[in-house]
Structure formats: structure tokens, C-alpha cells
Design an enzyme around this catalytic site. Structure first.
Site, short mmCIF file in Angstrom:
data_model
loop_
_atom_site.label_atom_id
_atom_site.label_comp_id
_atom_site.label_asym_id
_atom_site.label_seq_id
_atom_site.Cartn_x
_atom_site.Cartn_y
_atom_site.Cartn_z
N GLU A 90 -17.47 18.46 4.54
CA GLU A 90 -16.73 19.20 3.52
C GLU A 90 -17.37 19.04 2.15
O GLU A 90 -17.48 20.00 1.38
CB GLU A 90 -15.28 18.75 3.52
CG GLU A 90 -14.54 19.16 4.79
CD GLU A 90 -13.13 18.62 4.91
OE1 GLU A 90 -12.35 19.18 5.69
OE2 GLU A 90 -12.81 17.62 4.22
N GLY B 96 0.80 -1.21 0.00
CA GLY B 96 0.00 0.00 0.00
C GLY B 96 0.84 1.26 0.00
O GLY B 96 1.74 1.42 0.82
N PHE C 104 -0.66 6.98 3.11
CA PHE C 104 0.14 7.77 4.04
C PHE C 104 1.08 6.90 4.88
O PHE C 104 2.24 7.22 5.07
CB PHE C 104 -0.78 8.58 4.97
CG PHE C 104 -1.45 9.73 4.30
CD1 PHE C 104 -0.73 10.88 3.99
CD2 PHE C 104 -2.80 9.68 3.99
CE1 PHE C 104 -1.35 11.95 3.37
CE2 PHE C 104 -3.43 10.76 3.37
CZ PHE C 104 -2.69 11.90 3.05
N GLY C 105 0.56 5.78 5.39
CA GLY C 105 1.38 4.92 6.23
C GLY C 105 2.49 4.23 5.47
O GLY C 105 3.66 4.23 5.89
N ASP D 141 -5.52 2.67 8.47
CA ASP D 141 -6.95 2.32 8.52
C ASP D 141 -7.21 0.82 8.61
O ASP D 141 -8.30 0.41 9.02
CB ASP D 141 -7.66 2.87 7.27
CG ASP D 141 -7.74 4.39 7.27
OD1 ASP D 141 -7.43 4.99 8.32
OD2 ASP D 141 -8.11 4.96 6.23
N ALA E 149 -5.13 10.39 8.66
CA ALA E 149 -3.77 10.35 8.10
C ALA E 149 -2.67 10.46 9.15
O ALA E 149 -1.67 9.74 9.06
CB ALA E 149 -3.63 11.45 7.05
#
Length: 429
Positions: free
Chosen positions: A178, A19, A22-23, A308, A325
């Protein structure tokens, strides 16, 4: 047929990262110049800045403004390599990851495959609603919203236009707030300009939330301010309301209420997405992999899960960490250090998440921010939100393009990208 396992040619241990979110990106970055061979595998060749997906969905930004090529990101990292592939299965006993382009052996494995929309088993919702967890899904929303404006024009009577001009967002978290604010601004500033045959009074934006307030993870002050901003924009916020069904034309809500709509956007929940091979006994609520306090999958000393897809259950975090994040980034940094320490036979402390605050924007120059115990709102909170997101985007070009687009929208109130490049037809799902 026995599949040949592709092993590293390096003298160093191989770390496979599943993946490029972000991680995963943070793990790879922190392993630069370390005594390991890094292989990152993802089905996309780019990293997506997910907090701004809603701006792609509503035309403020182009898709390539929030995406950055993974190979370019790591072009100066000599111990890094990338494979574009679907991740199929993990075999922990043999320390092998099976993918669509081959099987790769590993010494250390980091599962950072992220999350997808959670429809909670409601088949009709999954069939007809639109998720927004990827660039493709955001572009589908953009096309579908514009297509519905075009369809509404073809209907001469207002009653026939209703379902095309009602837009329903389910989920009052940051994404839902948003997105509904951004669609409401389309109604206020763009509809008359681009579609003079339609009246803005014919269009409605609904935000459905099952709890008694929006932005439930933020402070009560932020929740109240956000609700006021949404209502000022004309968003119809329905609190303490559950979705019970949706047939593609009518969404049914608790209490017997229904809304005619062709557009339901789902942001009410996420679930981890992971390859096969993870023991079912390790799967927690929300399809997340249970880890220990050092981010290791329970019972697997050299396999980590972060972001996640991970559930770090402890006395301090009985329900796991939030799916945001900063959690993935901090876990990514920690796991990189953990791997190096393990190789060098050093001890590791447990992972501790530092919450630096939460924020959400609600339309042009309005936002809420909780930074520690301090609450900000309005234009000042919006500038904080804008600055933090701008500096967090990968790539100088992406930052500049985003800043220019935001500036244009601020001064002109115009949502710029109104192109239907690939029409989206819901029945294709």
C-alpha cells in the site's frame, strides 16, 4: 523508597488494560456496565487506526483523521478511567503494574501493548531506516519524503539527485504494498505539479520482498494481481531479495545489488513490545508472550495477552495467530467475556479466531480482496476496502473527513497534505 500502590476505590474487581490499540479498546468497550472497574493505561492519549498510517505518511490524510481521543471514546462509560503513562514493569506476584505516574494494583490484567518494527538485529538498518508503526513515525516519513524533493531541486545534475529521488520500501506485505503504491502515485500525479524542476522519470520507487511473491498471506490470485498493479504504477518490485546492509546512502541487497537512496522505509517485520516482568521462558519468536487457548499468559490465571504481543500456540495455530486488527478485536471481546464469566464462576470455552478475509489497496481505485474463498480485484475490491475501513474508523468526524479526502483524491488525483511541519533529520534517531 517503597512505592505506594494505588488501589481501586470501587467495590468491584479492577481490570487494568495496558495499551489503547484495537485489542485494548475492545476489552474496555465490552466491559461497559459489567461488575468491574476498568483502568486503561497508554503512553498516548489516543487510539490510532493503524491500517491507514500509510495515508498519513503520503499526505492523503492528516494525523488527526486516524486518531481518536481515548477519554472521549469512553466518556459515557462510568466504570472506565484512563492514565497517560509509560508502562514500566509488571509484578505478577504482587498483582501490581508500575508506571511513570505510579503503581496500580489489579485483579485482572490485560497486556495489549502491540508491536513495533523488527529490524532483526541489523543495527545499521535500525539506525538509518524509517519505521511506520505510529502516527509520529508516519509524519516523519511524510516530512522526510518532501524534504528529499527539496534537496533534489538543489542538485543541478541528475546523478547528484539520484539518492534523493530513489525511495525503497522493504517488505511486501499489505503495508509495503500500500505504501509503495501511494508513493508511486505521488510520482505520477504530484511531482510535476509541485516540483516542476524535477522530472518524474528521475524518481524511482522500489519494493523489496524476500519471498517469491508480494502479499504472501493472501491468495496467489491476489498476489499476482497486486504485483501487476504495482508494476503498472511503475514500482520496481524485487522478489527473492534480502536486505543485507544500509549506510544511509546505499542499501545493499543479496546478490550484490545496491541502490543509492536516502529513504528506506521498513515494513519487513514486527515484534511485540511489552513491559518488564514477563518471564523470559514465556517469550516466543517475534518477542511475543505465549498464552494458552483462553488467551491467558501461561501460568497466570488472571493475566491475559492479546493482539500483536501475544502468541497463542496450539495444534491449530503452531506459529500463533496473524498480527492483524481483527485478531486483536476478537481476542479483546473474548477476554472481556472471559473475565466476567470468571467473576461469575461460569465456564469458558477456548478462543477461536474467525478469519473474515484479507485485503490490500494498490493505489487509486485498485485493490485485491480475499473474502472467504472468493477473490475480488480492481475497482470493486477497492470499494469494499474503502467501505470496511471507513466504517471501522472511530468517530463520525474522522469518518467524514476521511471520506471527503478520499473523494477529493479520487477526482483530482491530488495528494493533499504537503506540509513539512516538523522537519525530520535521520541523524536524530
Amino acid at each position: 523508597m517503597i512505592e505506594t500502590v494505588i488501589k481501586t476505590q470501587s467495590k468491584f474487581p479492577r481490570v487494568i488494560i495496558l495499551g489503547g490499540g484495537f485489542g485494548g479498546v475492545e476489552v474496555a468497550r465490552k466491559l461497559k456496565n459489567k461488575p468491574v472497574d476498568v483502568l486503561l493505561i497508554d503512553r498516548f492519549n489516543f487510539h490510532t487506526f493503524q491500517p491507514l498510517l500509510y495515508q498519513v505518511a503520503t499526505g492523503t490524510l492528516a494525523d488527526d483523521s486516524i486518531a481518536f481521543p481515548l477519554r472521549k471514546m469512553f466518556k459515557k462509560q462510568s466504570n472506565f478511567s484512563f492514565r497517560l503513562a509509560e508502562i514500566e514493569k509488571v509484578n505478577h506476584q504482587e498483582q501490581v503494574v508500575h508506571t511513570s505516574v505510579g503503581a496500580y494494583g489489579y485483579d485482572y490484567l490485560v497486556i495489549a501493548t502491540g508491536a513495533t518494527s523488527n529490524f532483526f538485529g541489523m543495527e545499521n538498518i535500525e539506525k538509518f531506516a524509517l519505521g511506520m508503526k505510529s502516527v509520529k513515525e508516519a509524519l516523519n516519513i511524510r516530512s522526510y519524503v518532501l524534504q528529499n524533493f527539496e534537496e533534489a531541486i538543489l542538485r543541478k545534475h541528475q546523478g547528484e539527485r539520484t539518492k534523493y529521488l530513489n525511495f525503497v520500501i522493504v517488505g511486501g506485505g499489505p503495508t509495503g504494498v500500500e505504501l509503495s503504491g501511494a508513493i508511486a502515485e505521488i510520482q505520477l500525479h504530484m511531482l510535476k505539479e509541485d516540483y516542476p524542476e524535477l522530472r518524474k522519470e528521475e524518481m524511482n520507487v522500489y519494493l523489496i520482498e524476500g519471498m517469491d511473491r508480494v502479499l504472501g498471506a493472501l491468495s496467489e490470485s491476489s498476489s499476482k494481481d497486486a504485483l501487476r498493479y504495482l508494476e503498472d504504477l511503475g514500482v520496481k518490485v524485487l522478489l527473492n531479495t534480502q536486505v543485507t546492509d544500509y549506510d544511509g546512502d546505499i542499501i545493499s541487497l543479496s546478490g550484490g545489488k545496491t541502490i543509492e537512496t536516502k529513504t528506506v522505509i521498513w515494513s519487513a517485520g514486527v515484534k511485540g513490545q511489552m513491559p518488564e516482568g514477563i518471564d523470559a521462558s514465556l517469550i516466543e519468536r517475534g518477542n511475543r508472550i505465549r498464552t494458552d487457548e483462553q488467551c491467558r499468559v501461561e501460568g497466570m490465571s488472571r493475566v491475559y495477552a492479546i493482539g500483536d504481543v501475544a502468541a497463542l500456540i496450539s495444534p491449530d495455530t503452531p506459529r500463533g495467530l496473524p498480527g492483524v486488527a481483527p485478531v486483536a478485536q476478537q481476542q479483546g471481546k473474548y477476554v472481556a467475556e472471559h473475565i466476567v464469566n470468571t467473576i461469575e464462576n461460569k465456564t469458558n470455552e477456548k478462543f477461536v479466531y474467525t478469519d473474515k478475509g484479507s485485503m490490500a489497496t494498490v493505489g487509486r481505485s485498485k485493490a485485491v480482496a480475499d473474502l472467504g474463498k472468493v477473490h475480488f480485484k480492481g475497482f470493486f475490491a477497492w470499494t469494499i476496502w474503502m467501505f470496511i475501513h471507513l466504517v471501522s474508523i472511530f468517530g463520525f468526524r474522522n469518518r467524514m473527513v476521511t471520506f471527503v479526502n478520499w473523494s477529493i483524491k479520487f477526482f483530482t488525483k491530488s495528494s493533499g497534505i504537503r506540509l513539512i511541519i516538523n522537519p525530520y533529520f535521520r541523524e536524530d534517531k
